[in-house]
Design a protein around this motif. Sequence first.
Motif, PDB file in Angstrom:
ATOM      1  N   ALA A   1     -12.165  -5.116   7.082  1.00  0.00           N
ATOM      2  CA  ALA A   1     -12.810  -3.810   6.880  1.00  0.00           C
ATOM      3  C   ALA A   1     -12.216  -3.194   5.619  1.00  0.00           C
ATOM      4  O   ALA A   1     -12.400  -3.728   4.529  1.00  0.00           O
ATOM      5  N   GLY A   2     -11.453  -2.097   5.740  1.00  0.00           N
ATOM      6  CA  GLY A   2     -10.861  -1.495   4.550  1.00  0.00           C
ATOM      7  C   GLY A   2      -9.693  -2.305   4.002  1.00  0.00           C
ATOM      8  O   GLY A   2      -9.262  -2.118   2.871  1.00  0.00           O
ATOM      9  N   GLY A   3      -9.145  -3.167   4.851  1.00  0.00           N
ATOM     10  CA  GLY A   3      -8.013  -3.993   4.427  1.00  0.00           C
ATOM     11  C   GLY A   3      -6.693  -3.238   4.341  1.00  0.00           C
ATOM     12  O   GLY A   3      -5.679  -3.801   3.941  1.00  0.00           O
ATOM     13  N   GLN A   4      -6.675  -1.977   4.742  1.00  0.00           N
ATOM     14  CA  GLN A   4      -5.468  -1.163   4.530  1.00  0.00           C
ATOM     15  C   GLN A   4      -4.370  -1.451   5.560  1.00  0.00           C
ATOM     16  O   GLN A   4      -3.221  -1.052   5.383  1.00  0.00           O
ATOM     17  N   SER A   5      -4.722  -2.147   6.624  1.00  0.00           N
ATOM     18  CA  SER A   5      -3.703  -2.636   7.562  1.00  0.00           C
ATOM     19  C   SER A   5      -3.653  -4.160   7.528  1.00  0.00           C
ATOM     20  O   SER A   5      -2.582  -4.756   7.599  1.00  0.00           O
ATOM     21  N   LEU A   6      -4.816  -4.793   7.429  1.00  0.00           N
ATOM     22  CA  LEU A   6      -4.873  -6.259   7.468  1.00  0.00           C
ATOM     23  C   LEU A   6      -4.233  -6.897   6.231  1.00  0.00           C
ATOM     24  O   LEU A   6      -3.452  -7.850   6.353  1.00  0.00           O
TER      25      LEU A   6
ATOM     26  N   GLY B   1       0.769  -1.231   0.000  1.00  0.00           N
ATOM     27  CA  GLY B   1       0.000   0.000   0.000  1.00  0.00           C
ATOM     28  C   GLY B   1       0.799   1.280   0.000  1.00  0.00           C
ATOM     29  O   GLY B   1       0.232   2.364  -0.039  1.00  0.00           O
TER      30      GLY B   1
ATOM     31  N   TYR C   1       2.897   7.703   8.566  1.00  0.00           N
ATOM     32  CA  TYR C   1       2.608   7.627   9.998  1.00  0.00           C
ATOM     33  C   TYR C   1       3.423   8.698  10.717  1.00  0.00           C
ATOM     34  O   TYR C   1       4.577   8.938  10.383  1.00  0.00           O
TER      35      TYR C   1
ATOM     36  N   ALA D   1      -1.495   5.488  15.092  1.00  0.00           N
ATOM     37  CA  ALA D   1      -2.707   5.895  14.376  1.00  0.00           C
ATOM     38  C   ALA D   1      -3.357   7.099  15.045  1.00  0.00           C
ATOM     39  O   ALA D   1      -3.301   7.253  16.268  1.00  0.00           O
ATOM     40  N   GLU D   2      -3.999   7.924  14.232  1.00  0.00           N
ATOM     41  CA  GLU D   2      -4.643   9.137  14.738  1.00  0.00           C
ATOM     42  C   GLU D   2      -5.951   8.823  15.469  1.00  0.00           C
ATOM     43  O   GLU D   2      -6.250   9.423  16.504  1.00  0.00           O
TER      44      GLU D   2
ATOM     45  N   PRO E   1     -12.364 -10.107  10.910  1.00  0.00           N
ATOM     46  CA  PRO E   1     -13.169  -9.211  10.076  1.00  0.00           C
ATOM     47  C   PRO E   1     -12.252  -8.474   9.105  1.00  0.00           C
ATOM     48  O   PRO E   1     -11.148  -8.079   9.472  1.00  0.00           O
TER      49      PRO E   1
ATOM     50  N   GLY F   1      -9.969   2.785   3.806  1.00  0.00           N
ATOM     51  CA  GLY F   1      -9.777   2.650   5.253  1.00  0.00           C
ATOM     52  C   GLY F   1     -11.008   3.130   6.001  1.00  0.00           C
ATOM     53  O   GLY F   1     -11.647   4.107   5.618  1.00  0.00           O
ATOM     54  N   THR F   2     -11.372   2.408   7.072  1.00  0.00           N
ATOM     55  CA  THR F   2     -12.604   2.717   7.794  1.00  0.00           C
ATOM     56  C   THR F   2     -12.311   3.234   9.202  1.00  0.00           C
ATOM     57  O   THR F   2     -11.218   3.046   9.735  1.00  0.00           O
TER      58      THR F   2
ATOM     59  N   LEU G   1     -16.573  -4.529  16.534  1.00  0.00           N
ATOM     60  CA  LEU G   1     -16.924  -3.137  16.778  1.00  0.00           C
ATOM     61  C   LEU G   1     -18.028  -2.761  15.793  1.00  0.00           C
ATOM     62  O   LEU G   1     -17.877  -2.984  14.587  1.00  0.00           O
TER      63      LEU G   1
HETATM   64  C1  LIG Z   1       0.533   3.401   3.013  1.00  0.00           C
HETATM   65  C2  LIG Z   1      -0.337   3.459   4.231  1.00  0.00           C
HETATM   66  C3  LIG Z   1      -0.226   4.524   5.098  1.00  0.00           C
HETATM   67  C4  LIG Z   1      -1.007   4.596   6.249  1.00  0.00           C
HETATM   68  N1  LIG Z   1      -0.869   5.674   7.072  1.00  0.00           N
HETATM   69  C5  LIG Z   1      -1.658   5.759   8.167  1.00  0.00           C
HETATM   70  C6  LIG Z   1      -1.566   6.885   9.045  1.00  0.00           C
HETATM   71  O1  LIG Z   1      -0.787   7.815   8.826  1.00  0.00           O
HETATM   72  N2  LIG Z   1      -2.356   6.899  10.142  1.00  0.00           N
HETATM   73  C7  LIG Z   1      -3.232   5.882  10.406  1.00  0.00           C
HETATM   74  O2  LIG Z   1      -3.925   5.948  11.417  1.00  0.00           O
HETATM   75  N3  LIG Z   1      -3.359   4.833   9.603  1.00  0.00           N
HETATM   76  C8  LIG Z   1      -2.596   4.744   8.488  1.00  0.00           C
HETATM   77  N4  LIG Z   1      -2.735   3.657   7.666  1.00  0.00           N
HETATM   78  C9  LIG Z   1      -3.697   2.608   8.038  1.00  0.00           C
HETATM   79  C10 LIG Z   1      -5.093   2.917   7.539  1.00  0.00           C
HETATM   80  O3  LIG Z   1      -5.602   4.078   8.166  1.00  0.00           O
HETATM   81  C11 LIG Z   1      -6.049   1.771   7.807  1.00  0.00           C
HETATM   82  O4  LIG Z   1      -7.183   2.070   7.081  1.00  0.00           O
HETATM   83  C12 LIG Z   1      -6.479   1.492   9.224  1.00  0.00           C
HETATM   84  O5  LIG Z   1      -5.441   1.374  10.126  1.00  0.00           O
HETATM   85  C13 LIG Z   1      -7.231   0.169   9.323  1.00  0.00           C
HETATM   86  O6  LIG Z   1      -8.508   0.346   8.854  1.00  0.00           O
HETATM   87  P1  LIG Z   1      -9.112  -0.636   7.788  1.00  0.00           P
HETATM   88  O7  LIG Z   1     -10.526  -0.267   7.664  1.00  0.00           O
HETATM   89  O8  LIG Z   1      -8.299  -0.660   6.586  1.00  0.00           O
HETATM   90  O9  LIG Z   1      -9.051  -2.043   8.591  1.00  0.00           O
HETATM   91  P2  LIG Z   1      -8.487  -3.467   8.204  1.00  0.00           P
HETATM   92  O10 LIG Z   1      -7.112  -3.370   7.700  1.00  0.00           O
HETATM   93  O11 LIG Z   1      -9.481  -4.178   7.361  1.00  0.00           O
HETATM   94  O12 LIG Z   1      -8.508  -4.149   9.649  1.00  0.00           O
HETATM   95  C14 LIG Z   1      -7.557  -3.822  10.653  1.00  0.00           C
HETATM   96  C15 LIG Z   1      -7.737  -4.759  11.851  1.00  0.00           C
HETATM   97  O13 LIG Z   1      -8.939  -4.464  12.545  1.00  0.00           O
HETATM   98  C16 LIG Z   1      -9.820  -5.583  12.550  1.00  0.00           C
HETATM   99  N5  LIG Z   1     -11.167  -5.032  12.352  1.00  0.00           N
HETATM  100  C17 LIG Z   1     -11.575  -4.261  11.320  1.00  0.00           C
HETATM  101  N6  LIG Z   1     -12.843  -3.866  11.493  1.00  0.00           N
HETATM  102  C18 LIG Z   1     -13.256  -4.394  12.658  1.00  0.00           C
HETATM  103  C19 LIG Z   1     -14.483  -4.339  13.394  1.00  0.00           C
HETATM  104  N7  LIG Z   1     -15.536  -3.633  12.948  1.00  0.00           N
HETATM  105  N8  LIG Z   1     -14.549  -5.001  14.559  1.00  0.00           N
HETATM  106  C20 LIG Z   1     -13.492  -5.705  15.025  1.00  0.00           C
HETATM  107  N9  LIG Z   1     -12.310  -5.785  14.381  1.00  0.00           N
HETATM  108  C21 LIG Z   1     -12.198  -5.143  13.213  1.00  0.00           C
HETATM  109  C22 LIG Z   1      -9.344  -6.473  11.430  1.00  0.00           C
HETATM  110  O14 LIG Z   1      -9.697  -7.822  11.663  1.00  0.00           O
HETATM  111  C23 LIG Z   1      -7.851  -6.233  11.471  1.00  0.00           C
HETATM  112  O15 LIG Z   1      -7.252  -6.996  12.471  1.00  0.00           O
HETATM  113  C24 LIG Z   1      -1.946   3.562   6.519  1.00  0.00           C
HETATM  114  C25 LIG Z   1      -2.072   2.481   5.643  1.00  0.00           C
HETATM  115  C26 LIG Z   1      -1.282   2.418   4.512  1.00  0.00           C
HETATM  116  C27 LIG Z   1      -1.425   1.237   3.599  1.00  0.00           C
END
Ligand SMILES: Cc1cc2nc3c(=O)[nH]c(=O)nc-3n(C[C@H](O)[C@H](O)[C@H](O)COP(=O)(O)OP(=O)(O)OC[C@H]3O[C@@H](n4cnc5c(N)ncnc54)[C@H](O)[C@@H]3O)c2cc1C
Lengths: 160, 294
Positions: free
Chosen positions: B32-37, A44, B193, B123-124, B30, B110-111, B167
């Motif tokens: 969600a946005g997949g941006q960390s998972l 990403g 970050y 994370a913020e 779960p 991202g969610t 959540l």
């Molecule tokens: C290049 C890059 C830069 C980034 N920079 C930043 C930054 O500066 N600041 C920042 O805060 N983030 C940053 N992120 C992370 C981004 O904000 C993600 O979107 C966020 O951390 C995770 O949200 P997601 O919806 O993608 O969750 P996912 O990646 O889908 O899930 C993250 C985790 O949470 C769990 N989960 C998700 N939803 C739920 C739910 N409803 N209930 C229980 N568990 C759940 C999943 O199982 C997983 O373990 C960055 C990501 C990338 C790829």
Amino acid sequence: MKHTFTLTVNGRNYEREVEPRLLLSDFLRHDLGLTGTHVGCEHGVCGACTVLLDGEAVRSCLLFAVQASGREVETVESLDSGPQNLHPLQHGFWEAHGLQCGYCTPGILMSLVPFLRENPNPTESEIRDLLSGNICRCTGYQKIVEAVQLGAELIQEKST
Amino acid sequence: MKPAVFDYHAPRTVDEALGLLAQYGGDAKPLAGGQSLVPTMNFRLAQPAALVDLNGIDELFYLRQGEGGLRCGAMTRQRSVENSTLAQRLSPLLHEAMPHIAHTQIRNRGTIGGSLAHADPAAELPALALALDARFYVRSLTDGRWIAARDYYTGLFTTAMQPEEMLVEAVFPALPAGSGWAFDEVARQHGNYALCGAAAIITQGEDGLVKNAKLVFLSVGEGPVEAFQAANMLVGERPTPEAVRAAADTAATQEIDPVGDIHAGPAFRRHLARVVAQRVLTRAAARASAEVSV
Ligand SMILES: Cc1cc2nc3c(=O)[nH]c(=O)nc-3n(C[C@H](O)[C@H](O)[C@H](O)COP(=O)(O)OP(=O)(O)OC[C@H]3O[C@@H](n4cnc5c(N)ncnc54)[C@H](O)[C@@H]3O)c2cc1C
Ligand code: FES
Ligand code: FES
């Protein structure tokens, strides 16, 4: 277990059977042969794999192909219809020397399409902010900024 | 790299999703946005047996004004909050901080729930939730409960949720009258970050004295870190530049224990904490004064 799904890519419908773990980026490149979408980091950060999902710029390396089920994907191949018929943005990149090796270019173009749709007259700082999501190891970005400015002008000329 | 094999499920309702999580007994995650998972799966740092994709669950996508403030469905995209005038009106601090999260292309997916649940110390959203006294509604197949942000974060990437829980909603309460707020961070490049960041809220009385103060850091501990002592130093005082400087000093020297990484050592992070704290407290105080004087 494989999943059967349908999606639209660049206006064409496809039905395919894939493993859920297949990334959208690999699906586009290997299954559909659309190698314009590049893969740099697969986490990403680099932005090379950016495509449009229902019109929004997203990382195709962070989506599973099955997640695009029933959705519309657009790749860089959707922009032009041959070298004689470049998209104004591509023309801007050509004229202003917005690329060197070109590895980052498809992802940058696909990030710019929705950006310029929402904001046809961006300031330099807005352009730089948008470009922060794409890594380029060749140009130093200055030429890319100029290419975006030229591309934005060309898009407006074309639409008037 | 490529992710390991997993089962994929795309439920349409929260109940269905919770049933799947229960069925896998903690081995499913779960999505969600997949941006960390997905990055961690691509590196095979995570190899869940199954993914329960929440993206098709319409009931999890919403932002609305409700009892207790801004109510936010877990799957609300970060980009939707950034573009929402409702969020700007009801929770201006949350809204102001949104563009600091990653890049547009990441915020498109991202969610809010994903970031809150992921509990990344850099994370913020977790820091903002703590500053705003947010509350989270968490459900399992058999039960539902509210958890306050301060009880939710229990350590590095860990929360008070059980693996079979999800959540469902986050509520961000509106600030009391006379409040000012600010968010700021230092990152190597916008969208990366943060090396250090902080959120501040200051509530002033008609007399110009601080009634309540809050200061929360990100990226300087195992989770979001609240600086209670610094905040207490301001209560009952006028938020003069000297008072703000002293509070920021205390926060940076006594209330955080930052570790170093390749981008910044502990001493540099401490320095950044002082600078960022001073900036956000100053801005929050100015906004509070403006509120009180109208
Ligand atoms: C290049 C890059 C830069 C980034 N920079 C930043 C930054 O500066 N600041 C920042 O805060 N983030 C940053 N992120 C992370 C981004 O904000 C993600 O979107 C966020 O951390 C995770 O949200 P997601 O919806 O993608 O969750 P996912 O990646 O889908 O899930 C993250 C985790 O949470 C769990 N989960 C998700 N939803 C739920 C739910 N409803 N209930 C229980 N568990 C759940 C999943 O199982 C997983 O373990 C960055 C990501 C990338 C790829
Ligand atoms: S390959 Fe997707 S962001 Fe680098
Ligand atoms: S032109 Fe080579 S990486 Fe950008």
